[in-house]
Design an enzyme around this catalytic site. Structure first.
Site, PDB file in Angstrom:
ATOM      1  N   GLU A   1       1.816   9.156  -1.993  1.00  0.00           N
ATOM      2  CA  GLU A   1       1.290   8.807  -3.314  1.00  0.00           C
ATOM      3  C   GLU A   1       0.836  10.103  -3.966  1.00  0.00           C
ATOM      4  O   GLU A   1      -0.344  10.342  -4.157  1.00  0.00           O
ATOM      5  CB  GLU A   1       0.160   7.789  -3.173  1.00  0.00           C
ATOM      6  CG  GLU A   1      -0.119   7.006  -4.438  1.00  0.00           C
ATOM      7  CD  GLU A   1      -1.189   7.669  -5.265  1.00  0.00           C
ATOM      8  OE1 GLU A   1      -0.913   8.765  -5.813  1.00  0.00           O
ATOM      9  OE2 GLU A   1      -2.274   7.113  -5.374  1.00  0.00           O
TER      10      GLU A   1
ATOM     11  N   GLU B   1       2.211  16.595  -9.700  1.00  0.00           N
ATOM     12  CA  GLU B   1       1.598  16.973  -8.426  1.00  0.00           C
ATOM     13  C   GLU B   1       2.622  17.470  -7.419  1.00  0.00           C
ATOM     14  O   GLU B   1       2.325  17.585  -6.233  1.00  0.00           O
ATOM     15  CB  GLU B   1       0.797  15.810  -7.850  1.00  0.00           C
ATOM     16  CG  GLU B   1      -0.478  15.541  -8.621  1.00  0.00           C
ATOM     17  CD  GLU B   1      -1.339  14.472  -7.984  1.00  0.00           C
ATOM     18  OE1 GLU B   1      -0.983  13.996  -6.889  1.00  0.00           O
ATOM     19  OE2 GLU B   1      -2.366  14.114  -8.575  1.00  0.00           O
TER      20      GLU B   1
END
Length: 584
Positions: free
Chosen positions: A182, A191
């Site tokens: 995640e 990210e």
């Protein structure tokens, strides 16, 4: 889960540093971790390497509580829809007792524990394995504590490393056949999702692994919004202020602009300020179960639903967590969830702040369109971001060849600089501060280009020293570019280019300072209560102490004009913070 403090989009170069470079240190050297720092006025972010405590020591409980309370982790853990979707998908994926699960970016360890429990439920205890990596050391320490509290410290192997530091045959006994991750931000890619998946498929996973999530799809929608327009068109908005201060004079309209990227915002809160000009359209699909490409480009034909002006593209993503296509999670705006995606769970409507919607601004006044007009949109992505360009409109493509005097700021700062009420209140405060003193030297303690021009304009005989710790040389070049339009002499303004806390009398050429000013800013992600987040300028106490120590202030009075118009319910409230007492 994210492996850094805050879910901001790192610059590509810094992300490459984060993902690919190792912190070279001997066994006796202190442990190190990456931490993201944000300049609140310029919007610039940078990744820093910071020393941490020894990896095998426990961080104090107060530090761990603060870590959760002041980042997006707590909000993420309270996202019930997300947690249920991941639990169901992990249970569906872990069907073989000998499964080898890898959790990349473990965070607090929640998904690792879900995987361990699913493995136990299929009789895999002692046969399969769950391994997890978390590169942010304080969070890794908290993960170990959480695992112990849940009696799972022997069921999950946790490594304080990045995934590209793991090796099969060293940390991992064999390639994993299930990947749980995640590592998603509001834009999806910021990210490091793509390079992380690429490296995992190349070195850590079996061929054709199971993955949770299975796929992510990004969507967009054309919108008209005066509110959003004010967040990127400074030139036309400051023209309405007519106060004599020109941040973007005629002929230099784009000398200050919003950063050309997707900006995370809570668009549900702006629903009444937004008019939809198209139906939602699909942009990209990213399959987690196969190695993703680094770059792609696509052209999308979009039929407009009304007359108007396209000021922005609002985007979001939808996760398909299982291969069967029965478990979904969406970050779509409320108006989309209530209409076109009816099969999504109702609890996805809960407010959450760890994932927001994204806004891509069109240039200038926007792109005028007519109803039923067919627009062509070019979308492209690299390793860390998605960008857009409207092809057959008056919207101009962003040029990567920017002049040295060009500044890019955050949307919030652009909106404030163009707001005539904010400018008027700040002008009033500065005038009041100047009215009872003869000003010889003023320091602008931060990166405020507005205060630099304002004080220089109101006090032509004074020396204005702009610290510009973030803007540095670019700030000096910018001031020079707009000085003539503001009837200023560059002899009046000196740019230091470093933090005010490190200022010395040598920098001031032994001159005494009798006015210190700085812009207010607001950190919405640093604390739980909004009224705790109104700041006057970074490191206020550090700066005042530094100036007092160097005896560079007259009468020991530091003036911090700040306008709380936007923060305090659009009331025209001005605060002046003085040292050592407060006046309002």
């Amino acid at each position: 889960m994210p492996s850094c403090l805050v879910g901001l989009v790192p610059p590509p170069a810094a992300l490459h540093l984060l993902l690919r470079r190792r912190c070279m240190a001997s066994s006796s050297a202190p442990s190190r971790a990456f931490q993201l720092r944000l300049n609140p006025l310029t919007g610039d972010s940078e990744w820093l390497v910071v020393d941490e405590a020894e990896a095998d020591g426990e961080a104090p409980a107060t530090s761990q509580r603060k870590l959760l309370a002041t980042t997006s982790y707590l909000d993420m853990l309270n996202d019930a829809a997300r947690n249920r979707a991941y639990r169901r998908a992990i249970d569906a994926a872990v069907t073989d007792p000998s499964s080898r699960v890898l959790d990349i970016g473990a965070g607090t360890g929640l998904l690792s524990m879900m995987s361990a429990r699913a493995l136990e439920n299929v009789g895999g205890e002692g046969k399969g394995s769950v391994s997890a990596c978390e590169s942010y050391l304080p969070m890794g320490k908290l993960t170990r504590k959480v695992l112990r509290a849940n009696g799972m410290e022997k069921k999950v192997k946790i490594f304080h490393k990045r995934s590209d530091e793991l090796e099969v045959g060293v940390e991992l006994d064999s390639p994993a056949d299930i990947l749980v991750s995640e590592i998603l931000d509001s834009e999806l890619l910021g990210e490091g999702l793509i390079p992380t998946l690429q490296q995992a498929h190349d070195e850590l996973l079996v061929k054709n692994p199971k993955t949770v999530p299975y796929r992510a799809t990004t969507y967009g929608q054309l919108v008209e919004s005066t509110f959003l327009w004010k967040m990127h068109d400074l030139h036309n908005n400051e023209a309405n202020a007519a106060d004599g201060i020109w941040l973007t004079p005629d002929g230099t309209e784009r000398v200050v602009s919003v950063k050309p990227q997707q900006h995370a915002m809570q668009c549900d809160a702006l629903e009444d300020e937004i008019r939809l000009l198209s139906e939602p359209f699909k942009v990209f699909e990213f399959d987690f179960w196969e190695r993703p490409k680094s770059n792609r480009e696509t052209k999308i034909s979009i039929k407009t639903t009304g007359d108007g002006c396209v000021h922005a593209i609002i985007s979001w993503w939808v996760l398909q967590l299982d291969s069967a296509g029965s478990i979904f999670y969406s970050t779509a705006p409320r108006w989309v969830r209530q209409s076109s995606i009816e099969d999504l769970p109702q609890d996805t409507k809960d407010w959450c702040d760890h994932w927001k919607h994204c806004v891509w601004f069109t240039q200038g006044r926007g792109a005028p369109v007519m109803k039923d007009q067919i627009l062509s949109l070019r979308a492209s992505h690299n390793l860390t971001s998605i960008s857009y360009e409207l092809l057959n409109t008056t919207d101009e493509a962003w040029s990567g060849n920017l002049k040295g005097d060009h500044l890019t700021l955050s949307p919030e700062r652009i909106a404030l600089y163009g707001d005539r009420y904010w400018r008027s209140a700040l002008i009033t405060v500065v005038k009041n501060a100047l009215s009872d003193r003869s000003l010889s030297t003023c320091i602008v303690a931060d990166d405020s280009i507005f205060l630099t021009l304002l004080v220089s304009s109101l006090s032509p005989s004074s020396k204005v020293i702009a610290m510009f710790p973030g803007l540095r040389e670019k700030g000096a070049t910018y001031i020079q570019a707009v000085a003539d339009a503001n009837n200023l002499s560059m002899d009046q303004i000196q740019v230091i280019g470093k933090k005010a806390a490190s200022l010395t009398l040598d920098d001031l050429k032994q001159k005494k300072v009798n006015l210190l000013v700085g812009e207010p800013f607001y950190y919405g992600s640093e604390g739980m209560l909004p009224w705790q987040n109104l700041r006057f300028c970074p490191n206020f106490e550090e700066k005042t102490a530094s100036f007092q120590t160097s005896a560079s202030l007259k009468e020991n009075r530091l003036y911090f004009p700040t306008v709380a118009t936007v923060i305090l319910g659009m009331q025209e409230l001005c605060l002046i913070r003085c040292y050592p007492r407060m006046h309002s």
